[in-house]
Design a protein around this motif. Sequence first.
Motif, PDB file in Angstrom:
ATOM      1  N   ARG B  23      -3.342  -1.693   7.917  1.00  0.00           N
ATOM      2  CA  ARG B  23      -3.528  -3.138   7.790  1.00  0.00           C
ATOM      3  C   ARG B  23      -3.650  -3.551   6.325  1.00  0.00           C
ATOM      4  O   ARG B  23      -3.264  -4.662   5.955  1.00  0.00           O
ATOM      5  N   ARG B  24      -4.169  -2.651   5.518  1.00  0.00           N
ATOM      6  CA  ARG B  24      -4.410  -3.023   4.124  1.00  0.00           C
ATOM      7  C   ARG B  24      -3.158  -2.957   3.272  1.00  0.00           C
ATOM      8  O   ARG B  24      -3.102  -3.517   2.199  1.00  0.00           O
ATOM      9  N   SER B  25      -2.119  -2.196   3.735  1.00  0.00           N
ATOM     10  CA  SER B  25      -0.925  -2.029   2.918  1.00  0.00           C
ATOM     11  C   SER B  25       0.213  -2.912   3.445  1.00  0.00           C
ATOM     12  O   SER B  25       0.745  -2.693   4.524  1.00  0.00           O
ATOM     13  N   LYS B  26       0.545  -3.936   2.651  1.00  0.00           N
ATOM     14  CA  LYS B  26       1.612  -4.854   3.077  1.00  0.00           C
ATOM     15  C   LYS B  26       2.955  -4.137   3.115  1.00  0.00           C
ATOM     16  O   LYS B  26       3.771  -4.353   3.996  1.00  0.00           O
ATOM     17  N   THR B  28       3.554  -1.052   3.772  1.00  0.00           N
ATOM     18  CA  THR B  28       3.656  -0.233   4.971  1.00  0.00           C
ATOM     19  C   THR B  28       3.956  -1.078   6.190  1.00  0.00           C
ATOM     20  O   THR B  28       4.777  -0.716   7.027  1.00  0.00           O
ATOM     21  N   MET B  29       3.293  -2.246   6.268  1.00  0.00           N
ATOM     22  CA  MET B  29       3.540  -3.106   7.423  1.00  0.00           C
ATOM     23  C   MET B  29       4.985  -3.564   7.432  1.00  0.00           C
ATOM     24  O   MET B  29       5.635  -3.599   8.480  1.00  0.00           O
ATOM     25  N   ALA B  30       5.511  -3.890   6.255  1.00  0.00           N
ATOM     26  CA  ALA B  30       6.912  -4.318   6.174  1.00  0.00           C
ATOM     27  C   ALA B  30       7.827  -3.165   6.593  1.00  0.00           C
ATOM     28  O   ALA B  30       8.762  -3.350   7.379  1.00  0.00           O
TER      29      ALA B  30
END
Lengths: 527, 309
Positions: B23-26, B28-30
Amino acid sequence: MRRWVISTALALAFAAYGAADAKTFRFSTSGDINGLDPHLNNEGPTNAMKNNIYEALIFRDPDLKLRPSLATEWNQTSPTTWRFKLRQGVKFHDGTPFTADDVVFSVKRNNHDQSDLRTYSASVVEVKKIDALTVDLVTRVPDPILPQNIPAVFIMSQAWSEKNKTPTPVRGIVGNESYANLHANGTGPFKLLDRVADTRTVLVPNPDWWGKVEHNLTRVEFRPIVNAATRVAALLSGEIDMMFPVPLQDVPRLKRSAGIRVMEGPELRTIFLGMDQHRAELLDMPGSGKNPFKDKRVREAFYKAIDIQAIHKVVMRGASAPTGLMIAPGINGFAKDLNDRYPFDPDGAKKLLADAGYPGGFTVTLDCPNDRYVNDEAICQAVVPMLARVGVTVKLNAQTKSKHFDKIGQRQNWNTSFYMLGWTPGTYDAHNMLYNIITLKSGPGAGSNNSGQYTNPRVEELTRQIESESDQEKRNKMIWEAMKLHKEDFGHIPLHQQALAWGVRDSVAVLPQPPNDAVVVRFVKMK
Amino acid sequence: MAVASVPGAVRRFVDSDVFYSFRRSKVTMAAAAVTFVIVICSVLAPWIVPHNTYDVRSLNLLDAFTPPVWIEGGKPQYLLGTDDQGRDVFSTIMLGARVSLLVGFCATLFAMTIGVFLGLVSGYIGGTTDAVIMRVADVKLSFPAILIALLIDGVARGIIPRDMHDDLALYVVIFSIGISNWVAYARTVRGSTLVEKNKEYVQAARIIGLHPLTIMIRHVLPNVMGPVLVIGTLGLAGAILAEATLSFLGVGVPGTQPSLGTLIRVGNNFLFSGEWWMTIFPGVMLVILVLAVNLLGDWLRDALNPKLR
């Protein structure tokens, strides 16, 4: 130390001198030559390469005119006898002198059962040595066009062949080839220096050649580059001086590139599709007991399902001449009114298939080369959906030319049901096409490349008559009748004549472009 | 019971450290979103592509070489243009990514299975078995993976009859990529196993007389899977690239079922003549896919590394 400096300087000076004088012509095409045996592998680029090393009694120049070569003159002493006066003082590359015995030996070798070039001397039944410099070729029937065939009958040294245990041509597979297919010893203007299959073939001038040297080369390097884009890049970077065929999509770009020119011209080769008409059962339909291609309606359906204009426009980018005949304009026997194709008619094709008992079509493998003709694989790929639309499922088997020709040829007993082939009559006369492609029994070695074994008794008879007819008008009428019968039988599906496109760097000053797509190294001049 | 445990598992996952770092790494989410979209599109490709290019009857040669829609001459039904046979490039990319992903997943699973098994055996049994397996791994490491894959593919081509080859080509590629990538798993698992096997729970299991195979799979394996997952994710990206390389060289999957590598190879023939869309778009797709998977792998490595928590 000083000696070292002097010798180094001298060596450098020599090297520089040598470099200034060295004229190397490096060229490339899509596939390697198939071998060096003068009487094996009747294939355009292979024959063209051998023509630099070996010579025949007569030489066909880039304008397709006949010139004296190992024979200085020839004439008919009787309707069935051609007499050749041989050139004096010619030596083979290994130093042995050229004699009438070599001619007798070579023509007989070319007529051997295993020879692939038998068609060019098939009419010869006897080779007579009259004296050391005179030879008679006796033909079975009068053969008015024998001199047109002779440029393809290469002369090799009897002594060399026997010494190296290669007195007859032996069809072999790659890796298990005869001595003569891997080595060369001709009388020609170039000697073989080095050959590594699929990698390079290097020639150097023969300093003892009898003729007037018109080239200015010191070395010739041929190497196959299969991938078209790589070949273009090699030309652009100056790694090679000349290459062919230029991929059609790259012609405009190469024309725009500085230091490069594109030589274009019509080619005399006809590209066509053939169908197995002799097996009782199609290879792809085991157990069915049926061969649809035996039915003329099926062959007609295949013909009519192919949209040649789409192939012309898209695959060939306009650089082809769709044809209804198996021979090109410029070949003796061509008839304009026979050259119209039957119309493209997919609905008619579907109906024909249904009438023939195949309303749901059937499955067949299309054998296709992928490095021989211009866009060969792309043409086959384009044919697949066209036939799919009339219900026929085509499995495409595209492979390198040596494997393709082995598969569809005599060596594997015509192991094909549906195939692509291109053919230029080596004599520039329709008889060669009839003899090799369209008949089976019109003479010894006939049907050498009739992989589908098409045959029609009347065409066979006409071809036999054409061979010995010397009245040009009567002869042409017979050619037209045979061609017409073949066309009405849908014996093959002619597609088109491709256009030649050679990419040449400006470092090459002179390079003739004959319509048979052959690189004739003896006339090449570098800047 | 099972129904109740699913939300529980989700809850546990959402509360976990791993999810927190996700959740903290944008980035990674992308990456995860991109991978998810590509995987879904690939799996559903045969049903959602605008143009089923496997159906040869639908190919129209006269539509070949159509440029992308925003360039003059483009046609609205061909968003990214068409190739030399008139196939819609957008559709071939979706179907091609499907083949690439399939080969990548299967090859990675295959490599993981062999590698994990050999690593467990090697680490747990030790002695001569360990020495033999690890020397084989050393030998294997001295060859570049792509070379081994090329060798296997080339030999298979020689052995398998031509008419059967196209049907088997996919399996050959999966096998050759998988077999050339197992060493990383084996070494990692062996290392972890060496550590785990001396811990009390393993010794306890041994004392109560469990079969060594049971101990390896039931007790040791779950505790060494973390690093394996990381290598697996990164290996997936590698396997996709390896498949593309093989297909680009013309020895991979057959041309009738093109993967991204095959598409790039075919398009490459037309790059010089200005028909760039045939090779650039599959190339961009390959870059995006591999990049996304790699980013996920990197994140997973950091998330599972206790030292970075």
